[in-house]
Design an enzyme around this catalytic site. Structure first.
Site, mmCIF file in Angstrom:
data_model
loop_
_atom_site.group_PDB
_atom_site.id
_atom_site.type_symbol
_atom_site.label_atom_id
_atom_site.label_comp_id
_atom_site.label_asym_id
_atom_site.label_seq_id
_atom_site.Cartn_x
_atom_site.Cartn_y
_atom_site.Cartn_z
ATOM 1 C CE1 TYR A 147 -90.757 6.703 25.747
ATOM 2 C CE2 TYR A 147 -89.826 7.447 23.761
ATOM 3 C CZ TYR A 147 -90.159 6.358 24.641
ATOM 4 O OH TYR A 147 -89.355 5.227 24.352
ATOM 5 C CE LYS A 194 -87.790 5.900 27.147
ATOM 6 N NZ LYS A 194 -87.609 4.635 27.943
ATOM 7 C CB SER A 243 -85.909 6.617 23.143
ATOM 8 O OG SER A 243 -86.192 7.092 21.840
#
Length: 254
Positions: free
Chosen positions: A160, A164, A147
């Site tokens: 998160y 990533k 991402s």
């Protein structure tokens, strides 16, 4: 032959019962690959496999459910694919989780562990189960769906984003290790894509407007717009690319 031809290849795509994973599976099947639909719930996997078989011919897709948090289930995913289809040529680590939305000061330890385990360690497991046969054949492609969150900070999805960013380094490191065997490892870094996973960021029109106002294309992306990048990285078109992060974000990070 087309640079993007995947005829004769077998691809495992995790999280492929919907969203980006489903789009990747559909497009890889369109370009000739046999695809393995895998996510946690059996029913959605079977439905997607049936739809692909209807569109592309019987035997194009099979369904093998697996929970990415289970090392045993990921091993079974590779073993059963090999048993049914004879080999694994392409692995797409697309499944991920994000159980927490807010500042990192408020995240519970178990939530942080789950994010790191599902988004990084599970990828490591799956890749290592599939790679030995790729090394033996001197051919293989691994794609990790990361991402653009891994390229910048966030006040609400920080953990998160940490996971990533780790995926970028996982790809770089494995590219160094497996490159001499002609096994390539790359990441795709999507921007904001219209999926259920990112619904909190686009379902509110005001939030969506804020999220896209600084992007040159001024819009949200579609799952199919990530699938093309995956086909490129899996095919002969991407045969000299390894250890890289291919950003597909409408220009948001520039």
């Amino acid at each position: 032959m087309s640079l993007f031809n995947l005829t004769g290849k077998v691809a495992i795509i995790t999280g492929s019962s919907r969203g980006i994973g489903r789009a990747i599976a559909e497009r890889m099947a369109e370009h000739g690959a046999k695809v393995v639909i895998s996510s946690r719930k059996p029913e959605p996997c079977a439905e997607v496999a049936a739809a692909i078989n209807k569109a592309r011919g019987a035997g194009t897709a099979i369904s093998i459910p697996a929970n990415i948090s289970s090392k045993d289930e990921l091993k079974h995913l590779v073993d059963e694919t090999t048993r049914q289809l004879g080999k694994v040529d392409i692995v797409v680590c697309n499944a991920a989780s994000n159980p927490y939305y807010g500042p990192m000061a408020g995240i519970e330890d178990d939530q942080f562990r789950k994010i790191l385990e599902n988004n990084v360690i599970a990828n490591h497991w799956l890749i290592n189960f599939a790679v030995p046969q790729m090394i033996e054949r001197k051919d293989g492609a691994v794609i990790i769906v990361s991402s653009i969150g891994g390229l910048r900070g966030s006040p609400v999805i920080g953990a998160y984003n940490v996971s990533k960013a780790a995926d970028f380094q996982l790809a770089r490191n494995l590219a160094v290790e497996y490159g001499p065997h002609n096994v390539r490892v790359n990441c795709i870094a999507p921007g904001l894509i219209k999926t259920d996973f990112a619904k909190a960021l686009w379902e509110n029109p005001d939030t969506l407007k804020r999220a896209t106002s600084g992007s040159p294309l001024r819009r949200i992306g579609e799952p199919d717009e990530i699938a093309g990048a995956a086909v490129f990285l899996a095919s002969a078109a991407g045969s000299f690319m390894t250890g890289q992060a291919l950003v597909v974000d409408g220009g948001a990070t520039i």
